[in-house]
Write a protein that holds these residues in place. Sequence first.
Motif, mmCIF file in Angstrom:
data_model
loop_
_atom_site.group_PDB
_atom_site.id
_atom_site.type_symbol
_atom_site.label_atom_id
_atom_site.label_comp_id
_atom_site.label_asym_id
_atom_site.label_seq_id
_atom_site.Cartn_x
_atom_site.Cartn_y
_atom_site.Cartn_z
ATOM 1 N N ILE A 100 0.839 -1.203 0.000
ATOM 2 C CA ILE A 100 0.000 0.000 0.000
ATOM 3 C C ILE A 100 0.874 1.254 0.000
ATOM 4 C CG2 ILE A 100 -1.595 1.367 1.424
ATOM 5 C CD1 ILE A 100 -2.860 -1.360 2.267
ATOM 6 N N MET A 101 1.901 1.260 0.834
ATOM 7 C CA MET A 101 2.807 2.418 0.899
ATOM 8 C C MET A 101 3.483 2.648 -0.459
ATOM 9 S SD MET A 101 2.630 3.615 4.026
ATOM 10 C CE MET A 101 4.065 4.627 4.189
ATOM 11 N N GLN A 102 3.916 1.584 -1.086
ATOM 12 C CA GLN A 102 4.573 1.712 -2.390
ATOM 13 C C GLN A 102 3.607 2.236 -3.444
ATOM 14 O OE1 GLN A 102 5.983 -2.344 -2.631
ATOM 15 N NE2 GLN A 102 8.023 -1.779 -1.897
ATOM 16 N N ARG A 103 2.369 1.749 -3.430
ATOM 17 C CA ARG A 103 1.365 2.208 -4.398
ATOM 18 C C ARG A 103 0.974 3.660 -4.156
ATOM 19 N NH1 ARG A 103 -1.945 -2.666 -3.895
ATOM 20 N NH2 ARG A 103 -3.361 -1.333 -2.750
ATOM 21 N N MET A 104 0.934 4.071 -2.904
ATOM 22 C CA MET A 104 0.556 5.455 -2.581
ATOM 23 C C MET A 104 1.574 6.449 -3.114
ATOM 24 S SD MET A 104 -1.084 5.283 1.290
ATOM 25 C CE MET A 104 -0.027 6.579 1.778
ATOM 26 N N THR A 105 2.827 6.081 -3.140
ATOM 27 C CA THR A 105 3.864 7.032 -3.544
ATOM 28 C C THR A 105 4.209 6.954 -5.028
ATOM 29 O OG1 THR A 105 5.597 5.483 -2.873
ATOM 30 C CG2 THR A 105 4.905 7.144 -1.248
ATOM 31 N N LYS A 106 3.851 5.868 -5.662
ATOM 32 C CA LYS A 106 4.132 5.720 -7.095
ATOM 33 C C LYS A 106 2.880 5.230 -7.780
ATOM 34 C CE LYS A 106 9.045 4.865 -6.441
ATOM 35 N NZ LYS A 106 9.053 5.393 -5.096
ATOM 36 N N GLY A 107 2.029 6.191 -8.132
ATOM 37 C CA GLY A 107 0.757 5.845 -8.747
ATOM 38 C C GLY A 107 0.823 5.952 -10.259
ATOM 39 N N ASP A 108 -0.313 5.787 -10.867
ATOM 40 C CA ASP A 108 -0.423 5.875 -12.312
ATOM 41 C C ASP A 108 -0.341 7.349 -12.720
ATOM 42 O OD1 ASP A 108 -0.809 5.128 -14.944
ATOM 43 O OD2 ASP A 108 -2.996 5.122 -14.775
ATOM 44 N N GLY A 109 0.792 7.751 -13.222
ATOM 45 C CA GLY A 109 0.961 9.115 -13.707
ATOM 46 C C GLY A 109 1.527 10.101 -12.710
ATOM 47 N N PHE A 110 1.917 9.641 -11.524
ATOM 48 C CA PHE A 110 2.502 10.553 -10.546
ATOM 49 C C PHE A 110 3.455 9.817 -9.610
ATOM 50 C CE2 PHE A 110 -1.136 8.838 -8.319
ATOM 51 C CZ PHE A 110 -0.664 8.629 -7.039
ATOM 52 N N VAL A 111 4.326 10.601 -8.970
ATOM 53 C CA VAL A 111 5.247 10.092 -7.949
ATOM 54 C C VAL A 111 5.219 11.089 -6.795
ATOM 55 C CG1 VAL A 111 7.659 9.589 -7.387
ATOM 56 C CG2 VAL A 111 6.753 8.959 -9.626
ATOM 57 N N ILE A 112 5.106 10.575 -5.577
ATOM 58 C CA ILE A 112 5.130 11.428 -4.387
ATOM 59 C C ILE A 112 6.414 11.155 -3.622
ATOM 60 C CG2 ILE A 112 4.042 11.969 -2.173
ATOM 61 C CD1 ILE A 112 1.386 11.106 -3.388
ATOM 62 N N THR A 113 7.115 12.220 -3.273
ATOM 63 C CA THR A 113 8.304 12.083 -2.438
ATOM 64 C C THR A 113 8.172 13.018 -1.242
ATOM 65 O OG1 THR A 113 9.461 13.748 -3.761
ATOM 66 C CG2 THR A 113 9.867 11.432 -4.323
ATOM 67 N N ILE A 114 8.840 12.652 -0.165
ATOM 68 C CA ILE A 114 8.893 13.521 1.004
ATOM 69 C C ILE A 114 10.045 14.493 0.771
ATOM 70 C CG2 ILE A 114 9.169 13.652 3.514
ATOM 71 C CD1 ILE A 114 6.652 12.096 2.623
ATOM 72 N N ALA A 115 9.736 15.771 0.862
ATOM 73 C CA ALA A 115 10.750 16.799 0.626
ATOM 74 C C ALA A 115 11.724 16.844 1.806
ATOM 75 C CB ALA A 115 10.090 18.157 0.430
ATOM 76 N N PRO A 116 12.983 17.175 1.517
ATOM 77 C CA PRO A 116 13.989 17.240 2.595
ATOM 78 C C PRO A 116 13.847 18.527 3.419
ATOM 79 C CG PRO A 116 14.997 17.785 0.502
ATOM 80 C CD PRO A 116 13.569 17.425 0.202
ATOM 81 N N VAL A 117 12.781 18.585 4.190
ATOM 82 C CA VAL A 117 12.494 19.745 5.036
ATOM 83 C C VAL A 117 12.378 19.248 6.472
ATOM 84 C CG1 VAL A 117 10.778 21.540 5.533
ATOM 85 C CG2 VAL A 117 11.277 20.928 3.167
ATOM 86 N N ALA A 118 12.950 19.977 7.411
ATOM 87 C CA ALA A 118 12.876 19.577 8.823
ATOM 88 C C ALA A 118 11.415 19.485 9.256
ATOM 89 C CB ALA A 118 13.626 20.578 9.690
#
Length: 190
Positions: free
Chosen positions: A64-82
């Motif tokens: 589920i975690m892998q699918r949430m961050t790499k979906g069909d047509g998009f990629v979600i990453t956590i930005a390097p922000v404190a």
Amino acid sequence: MKKSFLFSVLLITSLNTFAQDKKSLEERTVLNYSYTASEQYEKLMDFTHPKIFTLVPREKMVEIMQRMTKGDGFVITIAPVAPRFNFGEIKKIDDASYSVITYDLAMKMRFTEPVADSELDFLLASFKTNLKTDDVTFDKRDNSFNIIKKSQSVAVWDKDSNGKWMFVNNSDGPIKTKLFSEKVIKELGI
């Protein structure tokens, strides 16, 4: 004299135990967040409260975690922000200890296809509503949305956590009511 000495020893011991609990809570929170940000989901599951796995098997959670961050047509990453952690009071409720942790979660959602100008306002409003934040911007040259939202986790130290702080994301829905008693939800204000 003996009573005051005994009281002093007990007070020092309890303060030292509290300090260790707070320190281990802070250390494990940082690790938990770093595994999330670096997409090390197998390691992240080692910090997830085991009761979750009675509802969703561990392997399924990773999927589920892998699918949430790499979906069909998009990629979600956590930005390097404190994340600027804010640790709530450690509360002892029944046979467990809890702390509510609030932090900033900065994400970048990059689309593989260009976002059309006609879709932009709808997507901005949708992200703001669904993620409960006003801090959403679009970077046209990167074709991505930058999102910063307040997130919350509940740290739990109980008989199931093997003497370690374990975490549950605090989100609305049936998981919270299946994991926590009404008393815990009320006393933590979640």
